[in-house]
Design a protein around this motif. Structure first.
Motif, short mmCIF file in Angstrom:
data_model
loop_
_atom_site.label_atom_id
_atom_site.label_comp_id
_atom_site.label_asym_id
_atom_site.label_seq_id
_atom_site.Cartn_x
_atom_site.Cartn_y
_atom_site.Cartn_z
N PHE A 1 4.83 146.37 -1.09
CA PHE A 1 4.53 145.85 0.24
C PHE A 1 4.41 146.93 1.31
O PHE A 1 3.76 146.71 2.33
CB PHE A 1 5.53 144.74 0.61
N GLU A 2 4.99 148.11 1.06
CA GLU A 2 4.73 149.22 1.98
C GLU A 2 3.23 149.54 1.96
O GLU A 2 2.59 149.75 2.99
CB GLU A 2 5.55 150.46 1.58
N ILE B 1 9.25 144.19 4.72
CA ILE B 1 9.11 145.53 4.14
C ILE B 1 10.35 146.36 4.43
O ILE B 1 10.89 147.04 3.56
CB ILE B 1 7.83 146.22 4.68
N PHE C 1 13.13 145.27 2.07
CA PHE C 1 12.94 145.78 0.71
C PHE C 1 13.27 147.27 0.65
O PHE C 1 13.92 147.75 -0.28
CB PHE C 1 11.50 145.56 0.23
N SER C 2 12.81 148.01 1.66
CA SER C 2 13.02 149.47 1.66
C SER C 2 14.50 149.81 1.82
O SER C 2 15.03 150.71 1.15
CB SER C 2 12.22 150.12 2.78
N GLY D 1 1.35 146.75 3.75
CA GLY D 1 1.64 146.80 5.18
C GLY D 1 0.94 147.97 5.86
O GLY D 1 0.38 147.82 6.95
N ARG E 1 6.36 135.96 12.21
CA ARG E 1 5.16 135.80 11.39
C ARG E 1 4.26 137.03 11.45
O ARG E 1 3.66 137.43 10.48
CB ARG E 1 4.39 134.58 11.90
N SER E 2 4.21 137.67 12.62
CA SER E 2 3.33 138.83 12.71
C SER E 2 4.06 140.08 12.24
O SER E 2 3.52 141.17 12.26
CB SER E 2 2.88 139.05 14.15
N THR F 1 5.23 141.40 9.18
CA THR F 1 5.43 141.65 7.74
C THR F 1 6.44 142.77 7.60
O THR F 1 7.15 142.89 6.61
CB THR F 1 4.09 142.10 7.12
N SER F 2 6.52 143.57 8.66
CA SER F 2 7.37 144.75 8.58
C SER F 2 8.84 144.40 8.40
O SER F 2 9.60 145.19 7.87
CB SER F 2 7.20 145.60 9.83
N ILE G 1 -2.53 144.87 6.62
CA ILE G 1 -2.76 143.49 6.17
C ILE G 1 -1.54 142.63 6.52
O ILE G 1 -0.41 143.00 6.21
CB ILE G 1 -3.06 143.44 4.66
N LEU G 2 -1.79 141.50 7.16
CA LEU G 2 -0.71 140.64 7.63
C LEU G 2 -0.34 139.65 6.52
O LEU G 2 -1.00 138.67 6.31
CB LEU G 2 -1.20 139.87 8.85
N VAL G 3 0.73 139.96 5.81
CA VAL G 3 1.19 139.08 4.74
C VAL G 3 1.94 137.90 5.35
O VAL G 3 2.75 138.08 6.27
CB VAL G 3 2.12 139.86 3.78
#
Ligand code: THR
Ligand code: THR
Lengths: 158, 158
Positions: free
Chosen positions: B33-34, A110, A113-114, B37, A103-104, A106-107, B41-43
């Motif tokens: 989202f990069e 990301i 996706f990258s 991030g 949950r913490s 987001t990376s 910001i915590l998505v």
């Protein structure tokens, strides 16, 4: 960053059905999926993004053998509820990255996706939860996507 | 049916941002989202349903205090990538039903939709995974939705 990934997996067994332009009023998601559930079809992912101008697109994935039947069911419901067209893909690939305490991070999303962007693979659906990020790509891209993600997360996989 | 639910929870701490009409080409989810991030910001949830006519809607949820900043970031990216308008809600309520072995139980999602329909609560977003079904409703409906789901699953909660 203290990130640990449990698993990077590929499920290439499914297809997807999208019902476009579902009126955004209470009860319609229930009537669509009650119909599909009653037919004994095992839905895996259900994804609905926020509506635009009062209409929402609903996408769900089912075993490939159940695509035809799902399309018939959804077409029958479509005219009853005044929704738009139905689209589908016979073959999608679901890539999942799961890990405790994501949950913490987001990376994780990301980085997925990258990594897929760097491999020039199009992201067709996204569904995240606290312990798992699911991304759907075209069925033909499944293996390449898996390889790209395994490489990306090799440094943090348990 | 052998169904056991671990938990029915409400998270009313977030707001949502939707970027409408993102061109469905590789790399754009990463660039959106990069940016978010990098701002720290915590998505929480990211949901993208399948594209329609080459464009996809991307919705994500963030802590309520980060809505303004997220909107600024997404607006800046929007014109770079040629996407459509940005919409947002200051307050959403995320209802989660989680349980081990849910994958074979499409019925959990169906029961959630039906219970919310019976309470006349609109489903705004859906995101399912193998171990958890997340549904987003309007922030004002959070408590009523939680009560409806706790009642619905009282018979199978651990
Ligand atoms: C679109 C659909 O999810 C609708 N908003 C419902 O609540 O059933
Ligand atoms: C819309 C967005 O997800 C795009 N398809 C991408 O791959 O980045």
């Amino acid at each position: 960053e203290d990130l640990t990934i449990e698993d990077v997996t590929l499920d290439a067994s499914q297809g997807r059905v999208t019902l476009v332009g579902v009126p955004d009023v209470p009860g319609l998601a229930a009537s669509i999926f009650e119909r599909v559930g009653e037919a004994g079809i095992l839905v895996d992912m259900i994804v609905q993004s926020y509506s635009v101008e009062g209409r929402a697109n609903l996408t769900f994935t089912v075993p490939r053998d159940d695509i035809e039947r799902s399309l018939e069911l959804v077409e029958a419901v479509r005219s009853e509820i005044g929704a738009g067209p139905v689209t589908s893909s016979a073959s999608v690939a679901k890539l999942s990255v799961s890990g405790i305490g994501m949950r913490s991070h987001t990376s994780v999303a990301i980085r997925m996706f990258s990594a897929l962007a760097a491999a020039n693979i199009n992201v067709e659906m996204i569904s995240t939860s606290e312990v798992r990020v699911n991304v759907v790509v075209d069925g033909a891209d499944g293996e390449a996507a898996l390889a790209a993600l395994q490489k990306e997360f090799a440094d943090v996989q348990r």
